[in-house]
Design a protein around this motif. Structure first.
Motif, short mmCIF file in Angstrom:
data_model
loop_
_atom_site.label_atom_id
_atom_site.label_comp_id
_atom_site.label_asym_id
_atom_site.label_seq_id
_atom_site.Cartn_x
_atom_site.Cartn_y
_atom_site.Cartn_z
N ASN A 44 0.81 -1.22 0.00
CA ASN A 44 0.00 0.00 0.00
C ASN A 44 0.84 1.26 0.00
N GLY A 45 2.14 1.11 -0.27
CA GLY A 45 3.02 2.27 -0.35
C GLY A 45 2.90 2.96 -1.69
N PRO A 46 3.66 4.03 -1.90
CA PRO A 46 3.58 4.79 -3.15
C PRO A 46 3.96 3.95 -4.37
N VAL A 47 3.14 4.03 -5.40
CA VAL A 47 3.42 3.38 -6.67
C VAL A 47 3.35 4.44 -7.76
N ILE A 48 4.42 4.54 -8.52
CA ILE A 48 4.52 5.54 -9.59
C ILE A 48 4.62 4.80 -10.91
N SER A 49 3.66 5.05 -11.79
CA SER A 49 3.66 4.40 -13.10
C SER A 49 4.22 5.34 -14.16
N VAL A 50 5.12 4.82 -14.98
CA VAL A 50 5.59 5.57 -16.14
C VAL A 50 5.18 4.83 -17.42
N ILE B 153 12.05 16.04 -18.04
CA ILE B 153 10.83 16.76 -17.70
C ILE B 153 9.75 15.70 -17.51
N THR B 154 9.11 15.71 -16.36
CA THR B 154 8.08 14.72 -16.04
C THR B 154 6.74 15.42 -15.88
N ILE B 155 5.74 14.91 -16.56
CA ILE B 155 4.36 15.38 -16.39
C ILE B 155 3.64 14.28 -15.61
N TYR B 156 2.97 14.67 -14.53
CA TYR B 156 2.34 13.63 -13.72
C TYR B 156 0.94 14.02 -13.28
N TYR B 157 0.16 12.99 -12.96
CA TYR B 157 -1.22 13.16 -12.52
C TYR B 157 -1.43 12.38 -11.23
N ALA B 158 -2.06 13.03 -10.28
CA ALA B 158 -2.45 12.38 -9.02
C ALA B 158 -3.95 12.59 -8.84
N ILE C 57 2.25 12.51 -2.84
CA ILE C 57 2.72 13.59 -3.71
C ILE C 57 4.18 13.90 -3.43
N ALA C 58 4.54 13.94 -2.15
CA ALA C 58 5.92 14.25 -1.77
C ALA C 58 6.88 13.18 -2.28
N ALA C 59 6.48 11.91 -2.21
CA ALA C 59 7.32 10.83 -2.70
C ALA C 59 7.55 10.96 -4.20
N ALA C 60 6.47 11.26 -4.94
CA ALA C 60 6.58 11.42 -6.39
C ALA C 60 7.48 12.61 -6.74
N GLN C 61 7.28 13.72 -6.06
CA GLN C 61 8.07 14.91 -6.36
C GLN C 61 9.53 14.73 -5.98
#
Length: 276
Positions: free
Chosen positions: A98-104, A137-142, A151-155
């Motif tokens: 259940n921790g942060p998951v970032i998809s690219v 350059i990363t464009i992201y959506y939350a 959000i902090a983990a992603a940034q």
């Protein structure tokens, strides 16, 4: 909590970041993060034997799957979208994480990620390969209700590999995939055309490469340093009846702007298709 992930005094990770799929994009993120934080809290999850051997030789911890994961650990999903379900099947710990998951992954929507993984601590993003040198350059959506730690983990990750922009409309991620994700290839394609011209005119290939790379670097730096728009710089180089004006007129007659727009639209459409 995210504050436990970073030791602010030492600037080191207290939790682990798993890069699931360390190909071109995943590898670029991996190397970019190494440049900022070192390797001790990074792990590449890669099933390709030759790629895994290369990353091991570069000093990374590498495994075929995630065997164990802690609550605060971060997972970056960087496998091709067509392999997403296989990757989850082979890394079953993701279904209890259940921790942060970032998809690219191009095209894979937040809804699809949530349905497969069973939780909503998800970020959908489109970085690019310039992340390897920490100039991406990363464009992201939350999602609207995303917690501040997510959000902090992603940034924290996106900031380590370049610049980042958050969008409120998930549909913009598909356009961002075309523009930011594929951008380095489009720029490189144009650079190759410049180099081919230089070589055809008699410049040595190495010299042609040096000219073209400096053109790209210098122009980008000029735009960023002065804040001038691209067309402002374009007009400043041109003089009435001069050589550059003649070149731009050829672009305009062949509607280069429309060609580029068609290419980007096709790429964005493909991103949507990959998510189906």
């Amino acid at each position: 909590m995210f504050k436990k992930i970073i030791d602010k005094e030492k600037g080191r990770f207290m939790k682990k970041i798993y890069i699931l799929g360390a190909g071109h994009m995943g590898g670029a993120i991996l190397f970019g993060l190494r440049g900022k934080y070192g390797t001790s809290h990074l792990m590449a999850v890669e099933t390709n034997a030759s790629r895994a051997a290369y990353l091991t030789a570069c000093g990374f911890e590498v495994g075929e799957r995630i065997e164990k994961i802690e609550c605060g650990d971060i997972v970056v999903l960087a496998v091709p979208p067509q392999q997403f379900q296989i990757a989850v099947r082979d890394n079953k710990v993701l279904l209890s994480h259940n921790g942060p998951v970032i998809s690219v992954m191009a095209g894979v929507t937040t809804k699809s990620l949530r349905r497969t993984l069973g939780h909503a601590r998800l970020i959908r993003s489109t970085p690019n390969t310039a992340s390897e040198v920490r100039e991406g350059i990363t464009i992201y959506y939350a999602q609207e209700n995303a917690d501040s730690d997510l959000i902090a983990a992603a940034q924290m990750i996106f900031g380590a590999i370049g610049s980042y922009i958050q969008v409120d409309n998930e549909c913009l991620i598909d356009s961002g995939t075309a523009l930011a994700g594929g951008g380095p290839a489009l720029v490189a394609y144009f650079a190759n055309a410049l180099q081919q011209y230089a070589e055809s005119e008699g410049f040595d290939s190495k010299v042609a490469w040096e000219i073209c790379t400096q053109l790209l670097y210098g122009t980008s730096l000029l735009m960023r340093s002065t804040g001038k728009t691209s067309m402002q710089l374009c007009k400043e180089v041109q003089t009435a009846g001069g050589t550059t004006e003649r070149a731009i007129q050829v672009f305009e007659r062949n509607d280069l702007n429309r060609t580029i727009a068609l290419a980007l639209t096709a790429a964005a459409k493909r991103s949507v298709e990959l998510g189906r």
